[in-house]
Design a protein around this motif. Sequence first.
Motif, mmCIF file in Angstrom:
data_model
loop_
_atom_site.group_PDB
_atom_site.id
_atom_site.type_symbol
_atom_site.label_atom_id
_atom_site.label_comp_id
_atom_site.label_asym_id
_atom_site.label_seq_id
_atom_site.Cartn_x
_atom_site.Cartn_y
_atom_site.Cartn_z
ATOM 1 N N ILE A 119 0.868 -1.180 0.000
ATOM 2 C CA ILE A 119 0.000 0.000 0.000
ATOM 3 C C ILE A 119 0.896 1.217 0.000
ATOM 4 C CG2 ILE A 119 -1.638 1.330 1.390
ATOM 5 C CD1 ILE A 119 -2.817 -1.414 2.194
ATOM 6 N N SER A 120 0.686 2.042 -1.018
ATOM 7 C CA SER A 120 1.509 3.241 -1.126
ATOM 8 C C SER A 120 0.711 4.439 -0.604
ATOM 9 C CB SER A 120 1.881 3.435 -2.594
ATOM 10 O OG SER A 120 2.215 4.757 -2.818
ATOM 11 N N ILE A 121 1.319 5.155 0.337
ATOM 12 C CA ILE A 121 0.686 6.383 0.852
ATOM 13 C C ILE A 121 1.590 7.543 0.495
ATOM 14 C CG2 ILE A 121 -0.028 7.629 2.939
ATOM 15 C CD1 ILE A 121 -0.665 4.969 4.228
ATOM 16 N N GLN A 122 0.970 8.615 0.007
ATOM 17 C CA GLN A 122 1.733 9.837 -0.279
ATOM 18 C C GLN A 122 1.036 11.020 0.373
ATOM 19 O OE1 GLN A 122 4.231 9.630 -4.350
ATOM 20 N NE2 GLN A 122 2.190 10.409 -4.593
ATOM 21 N N LYS A 123 1.817 11.914 0.951
ATOM 22 C CA LYS A 123 1.255 13.177 1.427
ATOM 23 C C LYS A 123 1.971 14.324 0.728
ATOM 24 C CE LYS A 123 -0.713 12.338 5.988
ATOM 25 N NZ LYS A 123 -0.616 12.573 7.418
ATOM 26 N N TRP A 124 1.192 15.350 0.403
ATOM 27 C CA TRP A 124 1.739 16.544 -0.258
ATOM 28 C C TRP A 124 1.861 17.658 0.775
ATOM 29 C CZ3 TRP A 124 1.451 17.522 -5.978
ATOM 30 C CH2 TRP A 124 1.226 16.333 -6.687
ATOM 31 N N TYR A 125 2.984 18.362 0.760
ATOM 32 C CA TYR A 125 3.228 19.469 1.689
ATOM 33 C C TYR A 125 3.610 20.703 0.882
ATOM 34 C CZ TYR A 125 3.509 15.728 5.126
ATOM 35 O OH TYR A 125 3.232 14.639 5.911
ATOM 36 N N LYS A 126 3.051 21.832 1.280
ATOM 37 C CA LYS A 126 3.405 23.091 0.612
ATOM 38 C C LYS A 126 4.706 23.578 1.251
ATOM 39 C CE LYS A 126 1.422 26.813 -1.655
ATOM 40 N NZ LYS A 126 0.512 26.869 -2.686
ATOM 41 N N LEU A 156 6.238 19.377 -1.702
ATOM 42 C CA LEU A 156 7.121 18.271 -1.372
ATOM 43 C C LEU A 156 6.204 17.055 -1.249
ATOM 44 C CD1 LEU A 156 10.156 18.359 -0.681
ATOM 45 C CD2 LEU A 156 9.522 18.242 1.720
ATOM 46 N N ILE A 157 6.517 15.996 -1.970
ATOM 47 C CA ILE A 157 5.682 14.795 -1.865
ATOM 48 C C ILE A 157 6.473 13.743 -1.096
ATOM 49 C CG2 ILE A 157 4.411 13.033 -3.125
ATOM 50 C CD1 ILE A 157 4.286 14.902 -5.490
ATOM 51 N N ILE A 158 5.867 13.281 -0.018
ATOM 52 C CA ILE A 158 6.521 12.249 0.789
ATOM 53 C C ILE A 158 5.695 10.977 0.650
ATOM 54 C CG2 ILE A 158 7.270 11.584 3.106
ATOM 55 C CD1 ILE A 158 7.505 14.530 3.775
ATOM 56 N N GLY A 159 6.360 9.892 0.302
ATOM 57 C CA GLY A 159 5.612 8.654 0.081
ATOM 58 C C GLY A 159 6.358 7.441 0.584
ATOM 59 N N SER A 160 5.619 6.348 0.687
ATOM 60 C CA SER A 160 6.248 5.089 1.080
ATOM 61 C C SER A 160 5.368 3.942 0.619
ATOM 62 C CB SER A 160 6.421 5.044 2.604
ATOM 63 O OG SER A 160 7.239 3.958 2.954
ATOM 64 N N GLU A 189 0.979 20.350 5.467
ATOM 65 C CA GLU A 189 0.271 19.272 4.750
ATOM 66 C C GLU A 189 -0.878 19.824 3.910
ATOM 67 O OE1 GLU A 189 -0.854 15.923 7.235
ATOM 68 O OE2 GLU A 189 -2.438 15.436 5.787
ATOM 69 N N VAL A 190 -0.969 19.353 2.680
ATOM 70 C CA VAL A 190 -2.030 19.813 1.769
ATOM 71 C C VAL A 190 -3.018 18.678 1.467
ATOM 72 C CG1 VAL A 190 -2.500 20.734 -0.536
ATOM 73 C CG2 VAL A 190 -0.458 21.467 0.688
ATOM 74 N N LYS A 191 -2.493 17.516 1.097
ATOM 75 C CA LYS A 191 -3.409 16.400 0.789
ATOM 76 C C LYS A 191 -2.711 15.057 0.963
ATOM 77 C CE LYS A 191 -2.710 16.332 -4.229
ATOM 78 N NZ LYS A 191 -3.243 16.189 -5.525
ATOM 79 N N LYS A 192 -3.564 14.033 1.033
ATOM 80 C CA LYS A 192 -3.048 12.670 1.217
ATOM 81 C C LYS A 192 -3.652 11.775 0.142
ATOM 82 C CE LYS A 192 -3.089 9.062 4.756
ATOM 83 N NZ LYS A 192 -3.607 8.670 6.069
#
Length: 297
Positions: A119-126, A156-160, A189-192
Motif C-alpha cells: 500500500i503506497s501512501i503519499q502526502k503533499w506538503y506546501k 514536497l511529496i513524501i511517500g512510502s 500538509e495539503v493532501k493525502k
Amino acid sequence: MLAKLNLGVPKSVLEEPQIFAVKTHDFDNNLTRYYQRFYINVNRSKFDKWLLSYVPSDVRILYNSVYKNYEKDGKLYKVNYISSQKKQYLHCKILIGADGAISKVRKQAFNNHTPDKYISIQKWYKTKNSMPYFLSVFDRELTDFYSWVIKKDKHLIIGSAFKKGDDPNKKFDLLISKLLKHGYDIGDEVKKEGTYINRTRKLKQIALVNEKVALVGEAAGLISPSSAEGISYALSSGYKLAKAINKGIAFEKNYKKSMRKLVLNIFIKNIKIPAMYNSHIRKMIMKSGLNNLKILS
Ligand SMILES: Cc1cc2nc3c(=O)[nH]c(=O)nc-3n(C[C@H](O)[C@H](O)[C@H](O)COP(=O)(O)OP(=O)(O)OC[C@H]3O[C@@H](n4cnc5c(N)ncnc54)[C@H](O)[C@@H]3O)c2cc1C
C-alpha cells in the motif's frame, strides 16, 4: 522507452526541479550517499494526458467508465462496464487488461500467483524549501521496500510503500516523525493519497496471456521490484503487444516471445534486491563509496 518511441516530453508536462541525483538516506545504518541518476520530474496527470493525445482519432475512448467483468460469448468476449451510471456491454475478439495494480481483468483471467501487494501512501506538503535531489529512505522499521521524498513545483511529496496489513497509516506517521528528527523541513500538509503497488518477486507472478485475454503494464506484474518504477515496462509491453496483434489474431506466442527480455530484466532486478534491501550489504556498499557522487560545497 520514451527515446525508443521517439517521444520528447513537452515542457508543459515537466515539474520543477529537474533532478540529477538521488540522495540515499539509510536510517538503519545512519548513512547518507548521493548517486547520479537521470530522471524526468513530471506532473503525472499531465504526463498521462499527453500520452493519451497519441491515441489515434479512430479509437473510441470512454472516459468516466468502470470495467466490471467479462463473459465468454461464443468466440467473443462480452465486456460488461458502467458508463453514464448505466450498465453497458460490448463485444471483442481480444481483451487487454491495462488496468494497473488492482487489475480486475487479471483477477478474472488469471486467478493465481498475484504479485506481492503493497500500500503506497503519499502526502503533499506546501513548501518554499528547495530540494535538488530525489530522496530515498531505507528503514526496516518502516518497510522492507523504501520511502521517497520528491519536490514538484511548490510541493514536497513524501511517500512510502508498506506491506498490506502492516498498519500503513501508523508507519507513515512514523516516517514523518523520523524525517523531522533527521532535520528535514517538510512544510504544511495539503493532501493525502493512497493506492496499491505491486512487487513482483517471482517470475510466476507475471501473467501475460490466457486464451485471448492479454495483460500489459502493472496488471501483468511488470514493475521493478527494486525501485517500483513501472512506466517504461507499461510502455514497452503495450508496444510489444500491439506489434504481436498486428501480426495476426494468433498473437499469444509472439507476445510471450517478445516479452522474454523484459521478464528477464525483472528477474535480474530481483537478484539486485539484497544489495539494496539487506541493511548489512547496503552498509558495505555505501561505505565503499562505490559510484557515489561527491556534492561540492
Ligand atoms: C506513488 C507511486 C509513485 C510511482 N512513481 C513512479 C515513478 O516515478 N516512475 C515509474 O516508472 N513508475 C512509478 N510508479 C509505478 C507506475 O505508476 C505504474 O507502474 C505504471 O503507471 C503502470 O502503468 P499501467 O498503465 O500498467 O497502469 P496505471 O498507470 O495504473 O493505469 C491503469 C489505469 O486503469 C484504470 N482502471 C483500473 N481499473 C479500472 C476499471 N475497473 N475500469 C476502468 N478503468 C480502470 C485506472 O484508473 C488507470 O487509469 C509509481 C507508482 C505509485 C503508486
